[in-house]
Scaffold this active site. Sequence first.
Site, PDB file in Angstrom:
ATOM      1  N   ARG A 115     -51.608  -6.656 -32.618  1.00  0.00           N
ATOM      2  CA  ARG A 115     -50.685  -5.706 -31.963  1.00  0.00           C
ATOM      3  C   ARG A 115     -50.903  -4.300 -32.516  1.00  0.00           C
ATOM      4  NH1 ARG A 115     -45.698  -4.956 -33.700  1.00  0.00           N
ATOM      5  NH2 ARG A 115     -45.293  -7.126 -34.210  1.00  0.00           N
ATOM      6  N   TYR A 157     -47.680  12.967 -12.414  1.00  0.00           N
ATOM      7  CA  TYR A 157     -47.829  11.610 -11.871  1.00  0.00           C
ATOM      8  C   TYR A 157     -46.438  11.000 -11.651  1.00  0.00           C
ATOM      9  CZ  TYR A 157     -49.177   6.709 -11.678  1.00  0.00           C
ATOM     10  OH  TYR A 157     -49.343   5.412 -11.301  1.00  0.00           O
ATOM     11  N   ASP A 181     -52.191  15.687 -19.538  1.00  0.00           N
ATOM     12  CA  ASP A 181     -52.729  14.494 -18.870  1.00  0.00           C
ATOM     13  C   ASP A 181     -54.040  14.920 -18.206  1.00  0.00           C
ATOM     14  OD1 ASP A 181     -53.421  12.459 -17.072  1.00  0.00           O
ATOM     15  OD2 ASP A 181     -51.336  11.928 -16.662  1.00  0.00           O
ATOM     16  N   LYS A 236     -58.423   4.722 -14.602  1.00  0.00           N
ATOM     17  CA  LYS A 236     -59.038   5.473 -13.512  1.00  0.00           C
ATOM     18  C   LYS A 236     -60.506   5.783 -13.834  1.00  0.00           C
ATOM     19  CE  LYS A 236     -54.808   5.314 -12.041  1.00  0.00           C
ATOM     20  NZ  LYS A 236     -53.866   6.393 -12.275  1.00  0.00           N
TER      21      LYS A 236
HETATM   22  C1  PLP Z   1     -52.604   6.401 -12.803  1.00  0.00           C
HETATM   23  C2  PLP Z   1     -52.152   7.584 -13.547  1.00  0.00           C
HETATM   24  C3  PLP Z   1     -51.253   7.448 -14.621  1.00  0.00           C
HETATM   25  C4  PLP Z   1     -50.688   6.106 -15.028  1.00  0.00           C
HETATM   26  O1  PLP Z   1     -51.679   5.234 -15.469  1.00  0.00           O
HETATM   27  P1  PLP Z   1     -51.565   3.626 -15.422  1.00  0.00           P
HETATM   28  O2  PLP Z   1     -52.797   3.189 -16.104  1.00  0.00           O
HETATM   29  O3  PLP Z   1     -51.485   3.229 -13.987  1.00  0.00           O
HETATM   30  O4  PLP Z   1     -50.319   3.274 -16.142  1.00  0.00           O
HETATM   31  C5  PLP Z   1     -50.910   8.596 -15.311  1.00  0.00           C
HETATM   32  N1  PLP Z   1     -51.373   9.811 -14.960  1.00  0.00           N
HETATM   33  C6  PLP Z   1     -52.227   9.969 -13.928  1.00  0.00           C
HETATM   34  C7  PLP Z   1     -52.705  11.337 -13.591  1.00  0.00           C
HETATM   35  C8  PLP Z   1     -52.631   8.873 -13.183  1.00  0.00           C
HETATM   36  O5  PLP Z   1     -53.463   9.045 -12.148  1.00  0.00           O
END
Ligand code: PLP
Length: 396
Positions: free
Chosen positions: A61, A114, A186, A211
Amino acid sequence: MSKPISYKSASTACIWGGEERSWMDRATQVPVVHSVAFGYEDVDEWQAVALGKAPGHIYGRNTNPTVAAFEEKVRLLEGAEAVTSAATGMGIISSALFGLLKPGDRVVSVKDTYGGTSVLFQEFLPRFGIEAVLCDTVDHEAIEREIAAGCQLVYLETPTNPTAKILDIARLSAAGKQAGAMVVVDNTFATPINQNPLSLGADLVLHSATKFLGGHADALGGVICGARPLVEQIYHFREINGATLHPMAAYFLLRGMKTLALRIERQNANALAVARFLEGHPKVETVHYPGLESHPGHEIAARQMRGFGGMLSFSLKGGDFEDVKRFLPRLKHAHAAANLGAVETTVGPPATTSHVECTAEQRAALGISESLIRYSTGIEDPDDLIADLTQALASL
Ligand SMILES: *Cc1c(COP(=O)(O)O)cnc(C)c1O
């Protein structure tokens, strides 16, 4: 966890970063270590590792060798001092916010973050007495005013999802610094190949590794990098909330990242070609892509990004949600699906993807029309993608 390696090029770091060592039985590839615990015959050594005074792992963990190799690759690509990860992008975003903030704190961010992040700001942080002020996304003066009014954390996302708005990271990081606030970016849409927020003055940079980093839509993950004291605070909360990245997912992400530089180069080129094609198409109303000279954030993007990324969105002329429903199934070279950043082109309306949590009115307030289509360009041949869009648009 940090090693004194610096790579001249991101392509080399994508391949070798975190992997410059020999593994069990001289395996050349990072093993997926499924073991939950790591045994020590020497109690003194065990204790030293447990206290963080010697390198090693204790319990899955907390840390794991496969996960650590993935984290190290991202750390090198973002040019950061320290790194930690989580099971998903939202896992790392919530770990960062809850790990760094306390009741009475104030966060300044924008309306276009997001969808899930926005839910944290509007629903969950206020429950713990933390205020989140969400400014109009491209109104830099308004954001600077809110920052100067006092805050502990500035949270940015650029380019945004789905309308590819651009925030000036250097300018807003300077404002954050002036106010004594931490600045978090982000960087999911840009990837470290196109943009390094830490070099522009941000304190922390995070990714939904689900992504572009993974790039194959087969593993969830989240990662954050920055100065060690901040990352340690986030890690401490993550080890307790338990949103740990799984070693199997870490392996998929690690393998996907070996081609990150190659993929992004192709996606940058494909997205620009598709955006230019759509911009000139009579059935298309607007195209949102920061690589287009017509995009309002183009100048800032050109300054802070090395490439404009694989994400774009467009709306259909005089179209509504019914047109989107007719259009999407006609595309042959695109999955209609909620993810993005994969090697295959993926399309979807914000109403079922990034902004599924919002009402139609909230989407309208963000400038997301009901005929908007998010297009995540894959690494296919650009002529095939354009031919596909041509036939699908012709059938409308
Ligand atoms: C998809 C996404 C998230 C969240 O990510 P997950 O892996 O789905 O939890 C956060 N920020 C952006 C810009 C995203 O495209």
